[in-house]
Write an enzyme that holds these catalytic residues in place. Structure first.
Site, short mmCIF file in Angstrom:
data_model
loop_
_atom_site.label_atom_id
_atom_site.label_comp_id
_atom_site.label_asym_id
_atom_site.label_seq_id
_atom_site.Cartn_x
_atom_site.Cartn_y
_atom_site.Cartn_z
N SER A 10 0.83 -1.20 0.00
CA SER A 10 0.00 0.00 0.00
C SER A 10 0.86 1.26 0.00
O SER A 10 2.05 1.23 0.34
CB SER A 10 -0.91 0.02 1.22
OG SER A 10 -1.60 -1.20 1.33
N1 SAH Z 1 0.14 -4.04 4.26
C1 SAH Z 1 0.57 -4.76 3.11
C2 SAH Z 1 -0.58 -4.80 2.16
C3 SAH Z 1 -0.57 -5.89 1.24
S1 SAH Z 1 -1.93 -5.96 0.10
C4 SAH Z 1 1.77 -4.09 2.49
O1 SAH Z 1 1.79 -2.86 2.50
O2 SAH Z 1 2.65 -4.74 1.96
C5 SAH Z 1 -3.09 -6.96 0.94
C6 SAH Z 1 -2.61 -8.30 1.41
O3 SAH Z 1 -3.74 -8.97 1.97
C7 SAH Z 1 -2.08 -9.21 0.30
O4 SAH Z 1 -0.80 -9.64 0.63
C8 SAH Z 1 -3.08 -10.37 0.29
O5 SAH Z 1 -2.50 -11.61 -0.02
C9 SAH Z 1 -3.61 -10.35 1.70
N2 SAH Z 1 -4.89 -11.00 1.91
C10 SAH Z 1 -5.97 -11.04 1.11
N3 SAH Z 1 -6.96 -11.75 1.66
C11 SAH Z 1 -6.50 -12.18 2.87
C12 SAH Z 1 -7.05 -12.96 3.93
N4 SAH Z 1 -8.28 -13.46 3.90
N5 SAH Z 1 -6.28 -13.19 5.01
C13 SAH Z 1 -5.01 -12.70 5.09
N6 SAH Z 1 -4.44 -11.96 4.12
C14 SAH Z 1 -5.17 -11.70 3.03
#
Ligand code: SAH
Length: 209
Positions: A51
């Protein structure tokens, strides 16, 4: 980076200093590492996105964190936000559904000697009941509705930030659990990758851990 966050209305000195102390490039794939200090979302593989830092900072500001808060993050992704949180509170719990991302995040956190973080590979839409209740919950992926298990795992007085809407566009909601139930307010319009799981969207986008 701190300067860019300040321009975007982040004023909390502790949050600014936490962002300044975490090297974002360490958490990103080599191909995008040179863009680590832009205030931009960046691809981290598996169809997922790290993000935008100013949006992450806004999350933290709206969560009104105190040092002793127990914090649950859904969507570890690169682990960058996890690391920033680890500078702000004593204990961070973070769930990620894609095993490879969680493993990569763990190795960077270890290399940076950030030791107050527990990571779990699994479906974060059901939360992490073992360490509940949480004072703050951050959901970093877009949900069709507020996942009920996360509400159950929120402490009285606890705050949750969660993007709710369609797969294409969402509103970031701030939810507070009070004695009279849930209070919810809209923070801003946003676009996140889908939250995939039992209380989220069905399959697609990345391998199951
Ligand atoms: N805060 C992270 C955001 C990653 S994007 C960063 O800045 O790097 C969102 C993340 O949520 C992805 O890695 C995706 O795989 C994860 N995600 C999606 N559905 C999920 C779920 N049900 N449980 C855990 N993670 C999930």
């Amino acid at each position: 980076m701190a300067e860019r966050l300040r321009e975007r209305g982040i004023s909390d000195p502790e949050i600014l200093s936490a962002f300044a102390s975490v090297p974002r490039h360490e958490f990103l794939p080599d191909a995008v590492g040179h863009r680590a200090y832009e205030d931009a979302p960046l691809p981290i593989g598996f169809g997922q996105t790290a993000s935008q830092p100013s949006l992450q900072a806004l999350y933290m500001q709206h969560l009104e964190l105190s040092r002793t808060d127990r914090v649950l993050e859904i969507g570890t992704g690169s682990g960058f936000q996890t690391a920033v949180l680890a500078h702000l509170v004593d204990r961070v719990y973070s769930v990620e559904r894609i095993r490879d991302l969680s493993v990569r995040a763990r190795s960077v956190l270890d290399r940076l000697r950030i030791s107050n973080v527990a990571l779990l590979v699994g479906d974060g839409t059901i939360g992490w009941s073992r360490y509940a209740p949480y004072d703050a919950i951050l959901v970093a992926a877009a949900a069709p509705d507020i996942p009920a298990p996360l509400v159950e795992q929120l402490a009285l007085g606890g705050r949750m930030l969660v993007p709710v809407g369609t797969r294409e566009a969402q509103r970031l909601l701030r939810v507070r659990r009070t004695e009279n139930g849930l209070e919810s307010e809209e923070v801003l319009d946003c676009t996140f990758v889908p939250l995939v799981g039992r209380f989220g969207w069905a399959g697609g986008g990345g391998a199951e851990g």
